[in-house]
Motif scaffolding. Structure first.
Motif, mmCIF file in Angstrom:
data_model
loop_
_atom_site.group_PDB
_atom_site.id
_atom_site.type_symbol
_atom_site.label_atom_id
_atom_site.label_comp_id
_atom_site.label_asym_id
_atom_site.label_seq_id
_atom_site.Cartn_x
_atom_site.Cartn_y
_atom_site.Cartn_z
ATOM 1 N N UNK A 148 0.865 -1.181 0.000
ATOM 2 C CA UNK A 148 0.000 0.000 0.000
ATOM 3 C C UNK A 148 0.898 1.226 0.000
ATOM 4 N N UNK A 149 0.276 2.403 0.141
ATOM 5 C CA UNK A 149 1.055 3.628 0.070
ATOM 6 C C UNK A 149 2.121 3.675 1.148
ATOM 7 N N UNK A 150 1.795 3.239 2.344
ATOM 8 C CA UNK A 150 2.749 3.213 3.452
ATOM 9 C C UNK A 150 2.921 1.797 3.972
ATOM 10 N N UNK A 151 2.605 0.791 3.146
ATOM 11 C CA UNK A 151 2.683 -0.595 3.588
ATOM 12 C C UNK A 151 4.071 -1.178 3.442
ATOM 13 N N UNK A 152 4.165 -2.485 3.724
ATOM 14 C CA UNK A 152 5.441 -3.175 3.692
ATOM 15 C C UNK A 152 5.875 -3.455 2.263
ATOM 16 N N UNK A 153 7.171 -3.663 2.100
ATOM 17 C CA UNK A 153 7.743 -4.037 0.815
ATOM 18 C C UNK A 153 7.778 -5.558 0.715
ATOM 19 N N UNK A 154 7.632 -6.044 -0.508
ATOM 20 C CA UNK A 154 7.731 -7.489 -0.743
ATOM 21 C C UNK A 154 8.237 -7.718 -2.164
ATOM 22 N N UNK A 155 8.608 -8.957 -2.440
ATOM 23 C CA UNK A 155 9.116 -9.336 -3.756
ATOM 24 C C UNK A 155 7.992 -10.037 -4.520
ATOM 25 N N UNK B 216 18.964 -7.875 -15.091
ATOM 26 C CA UNK B 216 18.180 -7.513 -16.271
ATOM 27 C C UNK B 216 16.719 -7.898 -16.126
ATOM 28 N N UNK B 217 16.401 -8.837 -15.213
ATOM 29 C CA UNK B 217 15.016 -9.271 -15.033
ATOM 30 C C UNK B 217 14.481 -8.886 -13.652
ATOM 31 N N UNK B 218 15.043 -7.845 -13.058
ATOM 32 C CA UNK B 218 14.541 -7.343 -11.780
ATOM 33 C C UNK B 218 14.252 -5.854 -11.910
ATOM 34 N N UNK B 219 13.342 -5.383 -11.095
ATOM 35 C CA UNK B 219 12.953 -3.971 -11.147
ATOM 36 C C UNK B 219 12.267 -3.620 -9.832
ATOM 37 N N UNK B 220 11.965 -2.376 -9.655
ATOM 38 C CA UNK B 220 11.247 -1.936 -8.466
ATOM 39 C C UNK B 220 10.296 -0.819 -8.853
ATOM 40 N N UNK B 221 9.238 -0.661 -8.070
ATOM 41 C CA UNK B 221 8.287 0.416 -8.290
ATOM 42 C C UNK B 221 8.844 1.737 -7.777
ATOM 43 N N UNK B 222 8.259 2.807 -8.246
ATOM 44 C CA UNK B 222 8.690 4.126 -7.807
ATOM 45 C C UNK B 222 8.296 4.351 -6.345
ATOM 46 N N UNK B 223 9.169 4.997 -5.603
ATOM 47 C CA UNK B 223 8.896 5.312 -4.211
ATOM 48 C C UNK B 223 7.979 6.534 -4.118
#
Length: 380
Positions: free
Chosen positions: A115-122, A161-168
């Motif tokens: 969520x907006x302030x929730x935990x990070x996960x893979x 090359x096959x990993x990424x992350x969402x914008x903070x």
């Protein structure tokens, strides 16, 4: 003991316990694991035979050990360890995944936020996403991919090359501040008010524009294959032109003198085009005025052309005889050797004088010619 003193002692004990837990989590005591290694309640069931996969990220902002590993928002594992590669300074995240969940060998790993302030996960997914059918659970959906690709096995690595992350959230607000005139977030009210005034009374036009945009987006989506092929062909053309840049440059260099000549003769070319335009107008006028006569001439010529067409092969055969007259091709059948015996009979026209036969009596060995009387009143 007084109640106030008891409360102070309990607060001190709680502070000491919290301090000890923090120190244990950061450094760890000999023989006592850190608090970060303890499993979180309600985590994914790893089963009796989990396997380990390493995902390499450029950065893993706010990701901690024991964070969840999900596939289509279903927990299937957890983060076991996070280390830093000293060679490229990339984060190496070790994942423990339930052994019954099998993923394609070309799976992708993305750092998500619940969520907006929730935990990070893979989040793990296939190249096209592991979207299961409604009648399949996540494990069956993963098994259906095995026919097309291999499985992600124990000890495999998902490269960067096959990993990424969402914008903070901070990055989103930072980009928004750059968008709003150098960080003027207070101008949102002005923008909203101006947008409302612009749309006031133009709701139908705005809806029509949005519908047209929606139709355009659908058409683009329906033809995305054609667009992709066109871009690929354009890329091939660009690569071909780039490989022949020297030849193209030479052509353009040699084309410059020709363009210079055209520029110098621009007046003559314009005059010629004007004359052609005048000639075209005159020809059109002439054809319009002589249209009836031209049609009559063509109709009168039609019978002659029809007779020539009816002649067929006879016409070229006659032309062959004409060029060999009077000796046609049939003459050759009468030639039996090196010579051709020809009997010539001639008739003298009226008034022709025929000389008498030559006297050959005095000349031995000669044969006198016969005297031929002239026909048609000729004198012998």
């Amino acid at each position: 003991m007084k109640p106030r003193t008891a409360r102070i002692c309990l607060a001190g004990a709680a502070a000491a316990l919290a301090t000890g837990l923090v120190l244990t989590a950061r450094a760890g005591l000999p023989g006592l694991p850190g608090i970060g290694t303890l499993p979180l309640p309600g985590g994914a069931d790893l089963g009796p035979h989990p396997y380990t996969v390493t995902a390499v990220f450029r950065d893993v902002t706010s990701l901690y050990p024991q964070s969840a590993v999900k596939v289509n928002d279903v927990p299937v594992g957890r983060v076991q360890e996070i280390t830093v590669d000293r060679d490229d300074w990339h984060a190496r995240v070790t994942l423990r995944i339930n052994g019954e969940v099998r993923l394609p060998e070309d799976a992708y790993a993305t750092l998500e936020q619940s969520s907006l302030l929730g935990e990070k996960y893979i989040e793990l997914s296939g190249p096209g996403g592991l979207t299961p059918r409604p009648d399949l659970d996540i494990r069956q959906a993963a098994d259906t991919r095995e026919a097309a690709t291999g499985r992600l096995a124990d000890g495999d690595t998902i490269p960067v090359a096959r990993t990424n992350r969402n914008a903070e959230v901070e990055e989103v607000f930072g980009a928004l501040s750059m968008l709003l005139n150098g960080g003027g977030i207070g101008q949102l009210n002005t923008i909203s008010r101006e947008l409302g005034q612009a749309l006031d009374g133009n709701q139908d036009t705005a809806r029509s524009a949005l519908r047209q945009v929606s139709v355009l987006a659908k058409n683009l989506d329906a033809h995305k294959g054609d667009i992709t092929r066109a871009l690929d062909h354009l890329n091939t053309l660009s690569a071909t032109v780039s490989a022949r840049d020297q030849k193209v440059g030479a052509v353009l260099t040699r084309l410059s003198p020709g363009l210079k000549v055209l520029k110098e003769q621009r007046g003559g070319l314009v005059t010629m085009l004007k004359a052609l335009d005048t000639l075209s107008a005159t020809a059109v006028t002439t054809l319009d005025r002589t249209q009836a006569d031209l049609v009559a001439d063509l109709r009168a010529l039609a019978p002659t052309l029809q007779r020539l067409a009816d002649a067929g092969q006879s016409l070229p055969d006659a032309l062959q005889v004409l060029v060999t007259y009077p000796f046609t091709d049939e003459v050759l059948t009468g030639v039996k050797g090196d010579y051709l015996n020809v009997y010539l009979r001639s008739t003298a026209p009226p008034g022709t004088t025929i000389l008498p036969a030559h006297d050959t009596a005095a000349t031995p060995g000669t044969v006198p010619l016969p005297s031929v009387p002239a026909q048609g009143g000729g004198t012998p």
